[in-house]
Design a protein around this motif. Sequence first.
Motif, PDB file in Angstrom:
ATOM      1  N   TRP A 200     -36.255  45.737   9.968  1.00 50.64           N
ATOM      2  CA  TRP A 200     -35.369  46.384   9.012  1.00 50.64           C
ATOM      3  C   TRP A 200     -35.304  45.628   7.691  1.00 50.64           C
ATOM      4  O   TRP A 200     -34.785  46.156   6.710  1.00 50.64           O
TER       5      TRP A 200
ATOM      6  N   VAL B  72     -42.621  58.058  10.580  1.00 50.19           N
ATOM      7  CA  VAL B  72     -41.173  57.843  10.527  1.00 50.19           C
ATOM      8  C   VAL B  72     -40.400  59.153  10.653  1.00 50.19           C
ATOM      9  O   VAL B  72     -39.272  59.156  11.149  1.00 50.19           O
TER      10      VAL B  72
ATOM     11  N   GLN C  54     -40.043  59.653  14.241  1.00 46.04           N
ATOM     12  CA  GLN C  54     -39.053  58.717  14.784  1.00 46.04           C
ATOM     13  C   GLN C  54     -37.642  58.989  14.259  1.00 46.04           C
ATOM     14  O   GLN C  54     -36.694  58.336  14.678  1.00 46.04           O
ATOM     15  N   HIS C  55     -37.520  59.899  13.305  1.00 48.42           N
ATOM     16  CA  HIS C  55     -36.223  60.208  12.662  1.00 48.42           C
ATOM     17  C   HIS C  55     -35.637  58.961  11.998  1.00 48.42           C
ATOM     18  O   HIS C  55     -34.432  58.732  12.058  1.00 48.42           O
ATOM     19  N   ASN C  56     -36.496  58.178  11.370  1.00 48.20           N
ATOM     20  CA  ASN C  56     -36.080  56.947  10.711  1.00 48.20           C
ATOM     21  C   ASN C  56     -35.827  57.261   9.227  1.00 48.20           C
ATOM     22  O   ASN C  56     -36.706  57.111   8.379  1.00 48.20           O
ATOM     23  N   THR C  57     -34.623  57.693   8.944  1.00 49.06           N
ATOM     24  CA  THR C  57     -34.267  58.156   7.602  1.00 49.06           C
ATOM     25  C   THR C  57     -34.381  57.046   6.567  1.00 49.06           C
ATOM     26  O   THR C  57     -34.854  57.273   5.463  1.00 49.06           O
ATOM     27  N   ARG C  58     -33.945  55.855   6.915  1.00 51.79           N
ATOM     28  CA  ARG C  58     -33.983  54.754   5.940  1.00 51.79           C
ATOM     29  C   ARG C  58     -35.401  54.487   5.461  1.00 51.79           C
ATOM     30  O   ARG C  58     -35.653  54.383   4.272  1.00 51.79           O
ATOM     31  N   GLN C  59     -36.343  54.395   6.377  1.00 54.16           N
ATOM     32  CA  GLN C  59     -37.724  54.156   5.970  1.00 54.16           C
ATOM     33  C   GLN C  59     -38.322  55.378   5.280  1.00 54.16           C
ATOM     34  O   GLN C  59     -39.127  55.233   4.360  1.00 54.16           O
TER      35      GLN C  59
END
Length: 173
Positions: free
Chosen positions: A70, A105, A108-113
């Motif tokens: 992160w 991403v 992975q539903h990785n909103t920040r990335q």
Amino acid sequence: TYQALGQSESAEEALALLLEFAQETGIPAYLTVAHSCRARLALLQGDIASALSWLKIANLTTDAGPMFYWLEIPRITQCRVLIANGTEASLQQALDLLQNYRQEVETQHNTRQLIDILVLQALAYHKRDQFDEALTTLERAVNLGQSGGFIRPFVEPGSELVNLLVHLRSQGI
């Protein structure tokens, strides 16, 4: 954070501590992350040559795992460096890599990335004079970032992103 506050000397000291820690662990992935941080700090300080030097020797096959994941992502910093380089070839390489990372991403539903990736894609499109693609991509990043109060991804690129953000604001976004 120190660099964003204009405290370059403190940023360099913090980086030196990170590099020392990574070397003490002897874990290759930690060294990769530490050197990636060095390249990212170089970019923030306007030292593109140092960042490009890192890119030539970077080993991006190691994964530092969740401890650093992160904080610093070397393959995203690779794209930052390619975009800063600004050649047609480096911009295309960055866009190709970012598209792959974006798909990953999103799965992975990785909103920040995803926000980081979208901002970088917008910058690359803008540097290639693909204004419509840049605005569309940045609009998605802004919409995603708004609910979480994300600021850093839009501030870190500096003045290069300002014109695009101003244009979006004039459209009510």
